[in-house]
Design a protein around this motif. Structure first.
Motif, PDB file in Angstrom:
ATOM      1  N   ILE A   1       0.864  -1.185   0.000  1.00  0.00           N
ATOM      2  CA  ILE A   1       0.000   0.000   0.000  1.00  0.00           C
ATOM      3  C   ILE A   1       0.895   1.227   0.000  1.00  0.00           C
ATOM      4  CG2 ILE A   1      -1.837   1.199   1.202  1.00  0.00           C
ATOM      5  CD1 ILE A   1      -2.119  -1.444   2.869  1.00  0.00           C
ATOM      6  N   LEU A   2       0.965   1.933  -1.105  1.00  0.00           N
ATOM      7  CA  LEU A   2       1.780   3.146  -1.121  1.00  0.00           C
ATOM      8  C   LEU A   2       0.927   4.316  -0.679  1.00  0.00           C
ATOM      9  CD1 LEU A   2       4.254   4.752  -1.625  1.00  0.00           C
ATOM     10  CD2 LEU A   2       3.709   4.866  -4.024  1.00  0.00           C
ATOM     11  N   SER A   3       1.304   4.927   0.426  1.00  0.00           N
ATOM     12  CA  SER A   3       0.591   6.101   0.904  1.00  0.00           C
ATOM     13  C   SER A   3       1.446   7.327   0.657  1.00  0.00           C
ATOM     14  CB  SER A   3       0.300   5.961   2.394  1.00  0.00           C
ATOM     15  OG  SER A   3       0.050   7.232   2.939  1.00  0.00           O
ATOM     16  N   LEU A   4       0.874   8.313  -0.004  1.00  0.00           N
ATOM     17  CA  LEU A   4       1.603   9.577  -0.197  1.00  0.00           C
ATOM     18  C   LEU A   4       1.109  10.605   0.790  1.00  0.00           C
ATOM     19  CD1 LEU A   4       1.758   9.809  -4.069  1.00  0.00           C
ATOM     20  CD2 LEU A   4       3.447   8.960  -2.493  1.00  0.00           C
ATOM     21  N   GLY A   5       0.451  10.143   1.863  1.00  0.00           N
ATOM     22  CA  GLY A   5      -0.087  11.093   2.823  1.00  0.00           C
ATOM     23  C   GLY A   5       0.472  10.883   4.221  1.00  0.00           C
TER      24      GLY A   5
ATOM     25  N   MET B   1     -11.926   3.096   1.959  1.00  0.00           N
ATOM     26  CA  MET B   1     -11.358   2.776   0.651  1.00  0.00           C
ATOM     27  C   MET B   1     -11.088   1.296   0.471  1.00  0.00           C
ATOM     28  SD  MET B   1      -9.154   5.847  -0.767  1.00  0.00           S
ATOM     29  CE  MET B   1      -8.295   6.545   0.575  1.00  0.00           C
ATOM     30  N   PHE B   2     -10.523   0.642   1.500  1.00  0.00           N
ATOM     31  CA  PHE B   2     -10.175  -0.759   1.306  1.00  0.00           C
ATOM     32  C   PHE B   2     -11.420  -1.642   1.236  1.00  0.00           C
ATOM     33  CE2 PHE B   2      -5.950   0.386   3.338  1.00  0.00           C
ATOM     34  CZ  PHE B   2      -5.367   0.562   2.093  1.00  0.00           C
ATOM     35  N   ARG B   3     -12.502  -1.225   1.911  1.00  0.00           N
ATOM     36  CA  ARG B   3     -13.756  -1.959   1.785  1.00  0.00           C
ATOM     37  C   ARG B   3     -14.208  -1.976   0.337  1.00  0.00           C
ATOM     38  NH1 ARG B   3     -14.997  -5.662   5.006  1.00  0.00           N
ATOM     39  NH2 ARG B   3     -13.914  -5.121   6.891  1.00  0.00           N
ATOM     40  N   ARG B   4     -13.994  -0.855  -0.338  1.00  0.00           N
ATOM     41  CA  ARG B   4     -14.426  -0.773  -1.737  1.00  0.00           C
ATOM     42  C   ARG B   4     -13.317  -1.201  -2.684  1.00  0.00           C
ATOM     43  NH1 ARG B   4     -19.415   1.267  -2.279  1.00  0.00           N
ATOM     44  NH2 ARG B   4     -20.140   2.009  -0.265  1.00  0.00           N
ATOM     45  N   ARG B   5     -12.304  -1.796  -2.137  1.00  0.00           N
ATOM     46  CA  ARG B   5     -11.211  -2.350  -2.930  1.00  0.00           C
ATOM     47  C   ARG B   5     -10.494  -1.292  -3.757  1.00  0.00           C
ATOM     48  NH1 ARG B   5     -13.877  -8.106  -4.776  1.00  0.00           N
ATOM     49  NH2 ARG B   5     -14.705  -8.582  -2.725  1.00  0.00           N
ATOM     50  N   VAL B   6     -10.422  -0.092  -3.228  1.00  0.00           N
ATOM     51  CA  VAL B   6      -9.577   0.908  -3.871  1.00  0.00           C
ATOM     52  C   VAL B   6      -8.158   0.596  -3.452  1.00  0.00           C
ATOM     53  CG1 VAL B   6      -9.069   3.343  -4.114  1.00  0.00           C
ATOM     54  CG2 VAL B   6     -11.367   2.614  -3.617  1.00  0.00           C
ATOM     55  N   GLY B   7      -7.262   0.527  -4.396  1.00  0.00           N
ATOM     56  CA  GLY B   7      -5.894   0.224  -3.999  1.00  0.00           C
ATOM     57  C   GLY B   7      -4.916   0.857  -4.956  1.00  0.00           C
ATOM     58  N   GLY B   8      -3.660   0.495  -4.770  1.00  0.00           N
ATOM     59  CA  GLY B   8      -2.597   0.885  -5.690  1.00  0.00           C
ATOM     60  C   GLY B   8      -2.565   2.375  -5.975  1.00  0.00           C
ATOM     61  N   VAL B   9      -2.622   2.660  -7.257  1.00  0.00           N
ATOM     62  CA  VAL B   9      -2.467   4.018  -7.736  1.00  0.00           C
ATOM     63  C   VAL B   9      -3.523   4.960  -7.158  1.00  0.00           C
ATOM     64  CG1 VAL B   9      -2.601   5.391  -9.803  1.00  0.00           C
ATOM     65  CG2 VAL B   9      -1.426   3.213  -9.862  1.00  0.00           C
ATOM     66  N   TYR B  10      -4.765   4.497  -7.111  1.00  0.00           N
ATOM     67  CA  TYR B  10      -5.843   5.376  -6.673  1.00  0.00           C
ATOM     68  C   TYR B  10      -5.657   5.752  -5.213  1.00  0.00           C
ATOM     69  CZ  TYR B  10      -8.080   4.488 -11.034  1.00  0.00           C
ATOM     70  OH  TYR B  10      -8.347   4.444 -12.355  1.00  0.00           O
ATOM     71  N   PHE B  11      -5.249   4.767  -4.416  1.00  0.00           N
ATOM     72  CA  PHE B  11      -5.013   5.047  -3.002  1.00  0.00           C
ATOM     73  C   PHE B  11      -3.918   6.103  -2.865  1.00  0.00           C
ATOM     74  CE2 PHE B  11      -3.366   4.196   1.238  1.00  0.00           C
ATOM     75  CZ  PHE B  11      -4.552   4.185   1.940  1.00  0.00           C
ATOM     76  N   ALA B  12      -2.862   5.949  -3.660  1.00  0.00           N
ATOM     77  CA  ALA B  12      -1.758   6.902  -3.588  1.00  0.00           C
ATOM     78  C   ALA B  12      -2.247   8.302  -3.922  1.00  0.00           C
ATOM     79  CB  ALA B  12      -0.645   6.484  -4.545  1.00  0.00           C
ATOM     80  N   ILE B  13      -3.047   8.436  -4.974  1.00  0.00           N
ATOM     81  CA  ILE B  13      -3.489   9.765  -5.401  1.00  0.00           C
ATOM     82  C   ILE B  13      -4.414  10.384  -4.353  1.00  0.00           C
ATOM     83  CG2 ILE B  13      -4.878  10.991  -7.106  1.00  0.00           C
ATOM     84  CD1 ILE B  13      -3.694   9.136  -9.184  1.00  0.00           C
ATOM     85  N   ILE B  14      -5.307   9.561  -3.805  1.00  0.00           N
ATOM     86  CA  ILE B  14      -6.250  10.116  -2.829  1.00  0.00           C
ATOM     87  C   ILE B  14      -5.531  10.530  -1.546  1.00  0.00           C
ATOM     88  CG2 ILE B  14      -8.231   9.555  -1.374  1.00  0.00           C
ATOM     89  CD1 ILE B  14      -9.393   8.059  -3.706  1.00  0.00           C
ATOM     90  N   THR B  15      -4.563   9.721  -1.097  1.00  0.00           N
ATOM     91  CA  THR B  15      -3.839  10.130   0.106  1.00  0.00           C
ATOM     92  C   THR B  15      -3.033  11.406  -0.167  1.00  0.00           C
ATOM     93  OG1 THR B  15      -2.183   8.494  -0.500  1.00  0.00           O
ATOM     94  CG2 THR B  15      -3.659   7.930   1.293  1.00  0.00           C
ATOM     95  N   GLN B  16      -2.535  11.513  -1.391  1.00  0.00           N
ATOM     96  CA  GLN B  16      -1.811  12.741  -1.720  1.00  0.00           C
ATOM     97  C   GLN B  16      -2.743  13.953  -1.678  1.00  0.00           C
ATOM     98  OE1 GLN B  16      -0.126  13.167  -5.709  1.00  0.00           O
ATOM     99  NE2 GLN B  16       1.698  13.902  -4.699  1.00  0.00           N
ATOM    100  N   ALA B  17      -3.963  13.765  -2.200  1.00  0.00           N
ATOM    101  CA  ALA B  17      -4.929  14.858  -2.153  1.00  0.00           C
ATOM    102  C   ALA B  17      -5.219  15.235  -0.711  1.00  0.00           C
ATOM    103  CB  ALA B  17      -6.212  14.451  -2.861  1.00  0.00           C
ATOM    104  N   LEU B  18      -5.286  14.230   0.180  1.00  0.00           N
ATOM    105  CA  LEU B  18      -5.538  14.525   1.591  1.00  0.00           C
ATOM    106  C   LEU B  18      -4.414  15.367   2.174  1.00  0.00           C
ATOM    107  CD1 LEU B  18      -6.948  11.152   2.836  1.00  0.00           C
ATOM    108  CD2 LEU B  18      -8.148  13.318   2.708  1.00  0.00           C
ATOM    109  N   ALA B  19      -3.171  15.053   1.769  1.00  0.00           N
ATOM    110  CA  ALA B  19      -2.050  15.854   2.254  1.00  0.00           C
ATOM    111  C   ALA B  19      -2.197  17.297   1.796  1.00  0.00           C
ATOM    112  CB  ALA B  19      -0.725  15.269   1.764  1.00  0.00           C
TER     113      ALA B  19
ATOM    114  N   LEU C   1     -12.175  19.934  -2.726  1.00  0.00           N
ATOM    115  CA  LEU C   1     -11.331  18.738  -2.759  1.00  0.00           C
ATOM    116  C   LEU C   1     -11.884  17.665  -1.838  1.00  0.00           C
ATOM    117  CD1 LEU C   1      -7.702  20.184  -2.802  1.00  0.00           C
ATOM    118  CD2 LEU C   1      -9.062  19.357  -4.688  1.00  0.00           C
ATOM    119  N   LEU C   2     -12.373  18.108  -0.659  1.00  0.00           N
ATOM    120  CA  LEU C   2     -12.883  17.148   0.319  1.00  0.00           C
ATOM    121  C   LEU C   2     -14.094  16.407  -0.238  1.00  0.00           C
ATOM    122  CD1 LEU C   2     -11.599  16.662   2.983  1.00  0.00           C
ATOM    123  CD2 LEU C   2     -13.330  18.047   4.084  1.00  0.00           C
ATOM    124  N   VAL C   3     -14.992  17.161  -0.883  1.00  0.00           N
ATOM    125  CA  VAL C   3     -16.180  16.525  -1.463  1.00  0.00           C
ATOM    126  C   VAL C   3     -15.756  15.521  -2.533  1.00  0.00           C
ATOM    127  CG1 VAL C   3     -18.191  16.949  -2.912  1.00  0.00           C
ATOM    128  CG2 VAL C   3     -17.759  18.390  -0.939  1.00  0.00           C
TER     129      VAL C   3
END
Lengths: 374, 308
Positions: free
Chosen positions: A60-64, A142-160, B287-289
């Motif tokens: 799990i690559l987290s960018l956040g 996210m993991f419940r919905r099986r989001v992983g890999g690249v998408y997880f990385a991008i979303i954690t980056q957005a959170l940062a 962004l949050l939404v």
């Protein structure tokens, strides 16, 4: 199988060498200023160690990770700030007893989420709990919905990114772009003196070694093997009846909690916390520490962190122009040429020789270098 | 929040904010079209996309300086030359990067992320060393200055209109190229099934290289358009990269129509909210939404069914 050099023994030996290096050699050789700097680097190593577990082992690559580092750091900084904002110390403000930046922003009452940070035990609890709960909320969805890999990385980056904008924008509640500064005492103990800094350094080293032992234990257990299996063939693990999402959530929360501890130690040793340690850039730099050290090696991650930061400091002291070129080239080189980092080089070049020296049985103790995670 | 405004004023406010949103929308579309091609079609995470855009912006700046010095009479049309220069420069660099770096990493998407981040650091520092840390701006030709009054309270800027027209043209061109040309057919074939596409005689490596180049070239044009509405600094690209990735993911990574729809939604939401609260809070909320929607619906707005 060689008599002396079983993998277990090697792990122990590696840990011992690191412990001696950090707790004995460095304090003896370095002056207090440099030692404090190493202490600062070592707080990043908490994040790097967490990333080994989360990225190297579980894939799990987290960018956040900067978010969790920041949450831990801010939790500690809020406590320290309240300590130094006693009504006596702040009597020139229009509202005494609240942190100075709140007063500058016309806030007249302590916001509700600051109140728990008046107590030290609650603050220490928050250092660990706030990042893990936050990580749980994100990763569970996210993991419940099986989001992983690249998408997880991008979303954690957005959170940062969101976190940084939020902290900078809500100046009255968070101290804005300057962060929370002017921290003085921890439960009445002045943390700015050299002796306090040395003590904090040793506390930091002890916690870091504890974190490594914890991670080694997780990796050695059945849980660790499931994590690796999940990384390599997630579907098969799922079809074997394991609840893949829960394992992922657990390892992500553990990494977040470690990052939080790192953040708190950072605040204590450096004496302030600001959004520049939360955003996209620090988060991705923490990933590169892990990549340089070797994404599969806990000890490697610590050495990687020390090495990159040492290079950063000495380069930007002498050739500030060159540093970004160097860092960029390092990213590319590590990815293209040494996907297993320093630890991979050690395993393929140094370890066989050591084995030959001791057991005469060649590579018996070394595992084949595993393929890099996707 | 609507207190103190009459109905007519509110209408004007919304119209003006919607127009500001449309300009933001145009930049988003130009940036994310290139990224949608690279990320959606090829699966490569190009963190240096913003820097390719800034490269286009600096090329535009250089072209405008050249016109200023050598052909002041033709200054009115410099922008069209600049766009071509920006497209070629970014596209060529993109192809070089694909050849030297990306092609070894197609099987490891997360590693493309780290490698291109390294590339973006190098490019940023190169911009800083060559053009200086200060932001540069271009001088707009006369016909792009000023604004058109629509009613008493609503007026629109000409450069904004121009950027929008340009965006429409590029979007149509990309559509034609991807869905109506033989080359686009090859690209889509490679995306759907790489080994099979190779088996029927498509040179997949060549297709990859040109696809990556095209994506970067469009980023260059985006940078060119960017100079029309703002100034350019070495780190400006990084400001947009997260937004752009969210736009692409939110739209459904492989769908170009989805990209445009999500760029529209995000930019309009952001610019409308900006009027009622501080800019940073508007951005945080938007962004949050988007992030929350992605957590619930990770495949984005539009989904292209692909057998993996």
């Amino acid at each position: 199988m060689t008599q002396a050099l079983s993998p277990r023994f090697k792990n122990l030996l590696g840990l011992l060498i690191l412990a001696v290096l950090l707790a004995v050699v460095l304090p003896l050789v370095l002056e207090p200023f440099r030692l404090n700097m190493v202490g600062k680097y070592l707080t990043y190593a908490f994040v790097a160690v967490g990333l080994v577990l989360c990225w190297g082992n579980a894939g799990i690559l987290s960018l956040g990770q900067g978010v969790f580092f920041g949450l831990g750091g801010y939790a500690m900084a809020m406590y320290l700030k309240l300590q130094s904002s006693t009504p006596e110390a702040t009597k020139i403000q229009s509202t005494p007893g609240i942190p100075d930046f709140m007063d500058w922003n016309q806030i007249t009452q302590l916001p509700f989420f600051w109140v728990p940070f008046k107590s030290l035990p609650l603050s220490i609890l928050a250092v660990v709990l706030v990042p893990s709960v936050f990580a749980f909320i994100i990763s569970y969805a996210m993991f419940r919905r099986r989001v992983g890999g690249v998408y997880f990385a991008i979303i954690t980056q957005a959170l940062a990114a969101i976190m940084t904008i939020l902290i900078v924008g809500q100046q009255g509640y968070t101290g804005g772009i300057n962060g929370i500064t002017d921290l003085r005492t921890l439960a009445g103990w002045d943390i700015r003196t050299d002796s306090a800094k040395t003590i904090l350094y040793f506390v930091n080293v002890a916690l870091l070694l504890g974190a490594i032992v914890l991670c080694q234990w997780v990796r050695g257990s059945k849980l660790g093997r499931i994590l690796v299996a999940m990384r390599d063939k997630e579907d098969r693990v799922r079809f074997s009846g394991y609840d893949v999402a829960s394992f992922k959530v657990f390892v992500f929360c553990l990494a977040a909690a470690l990052a939080g501890v790192g953040g708190a130690m950072f605040t204590l040793q450096v004496g302030f916390m600001s959004p520049s340690f939360v955003g996209i850039v620090p988060s991705i730099e923490m990933v590169i520490y892990t990549a340089v050290g070797g994404r599969l090696s806990l000890l490697g991650a610590v050495y990687g962190t020390l090495l990159v930061n040492w290079a950063k400091t000495s380069f930007s002291e002498s050739f500030p122009e060159l540093w970004l070129f160097g860092l960029g080239a390092l990213f590319i080189a590590v990815v293209l040429l040494f996907p297993n980092g320093l630890a991979g080089l050690y395993r393929s070049h140094v370890e066989p020789r050591i084995d030959a020296l001791f057991g005469g049985k060649g590579r018996s103790g070394s595992r084949p270098a595993p393929a890099p995670a996707e | 929040m609507f207190m103190g405004y009459s109905l007519g004023e509110l209408g004007s406010i919304f119209a003006m904010q919607a127009f500001a949103g449309l300009i933001l929308f145009s930049v988003f579309v130009l940036m994310s079209l290139g990224l949608a091609i690279i990320f959606g079609q090829m699966g490569v995470i190009n963190m240096a996309h913003g820097e390719f855009m800034i490269l286009g912006a600096y090329m535009t700046y250089l072209t405008s300086q050249a016109f200023h010095a050598f052909a002041p009479g033709l200054y009115g049309i410099y922008f069209f030359v600049a766009m071509a220069v920006a497209f070629c420069a970014s596209g060529a660099l993109g192809m070089l990067v694909e050849w030297s770096m990306i092609r070894f990493l197609y099987k490891r998407p997360l590693d493309t992320l780290l490698a291109t981040w390294g590339l973006s650091l190098i490019m940023q520092q190169a911009f800083r060393s060559i053009f200086g840390a200060r932001e540069v701006g271009v001088e707009l030709p006369d016909w792009m200055m000023g604004s058109l009054p629509i009613t008493d309270t609503i007026e629109v800027q000409i450069n904004g209109l121009f950027v929008m027209g340009l965006t429409t043209l590029i979007a149509i061109a990309v559509y034609l190229l991807m869905f109506r040309s033989r080359w686009g057919l090859q690209v889509r074939a490679v995306v759907l099934n790489r080994p099979m596409a190779g088996a029927v005689g498509i040179d997949t490596e060549r297709v990859d290289r040109f696809t990556f180049g095209l994506g970067c070239g469009i980023a260059g044009i985006a940078g060119s358009a960017f100079t029309m509405i703002g100034s350019t600094g070495p780190t400006a690209g990084q400001l947009y990269i997260v937004d752009t990735f969210l736009v692409v993911v939110f739209g459904g990574a492989a769908s170009l129509a989805g990209t445009i729809a999500s760029a529209f939604t995000i930019s309009q939401a952001q610019s409308t909210m900006e009027f009622f609260m501080s800019g940073s809070m508007a951005k945080v909320l938007t962004l949050l939404v988007v992030v929350c929607i992605l957590m619930v619906r990770p495949e984005g707005l539009f989904v292209l069914k692909v057998r993996r």
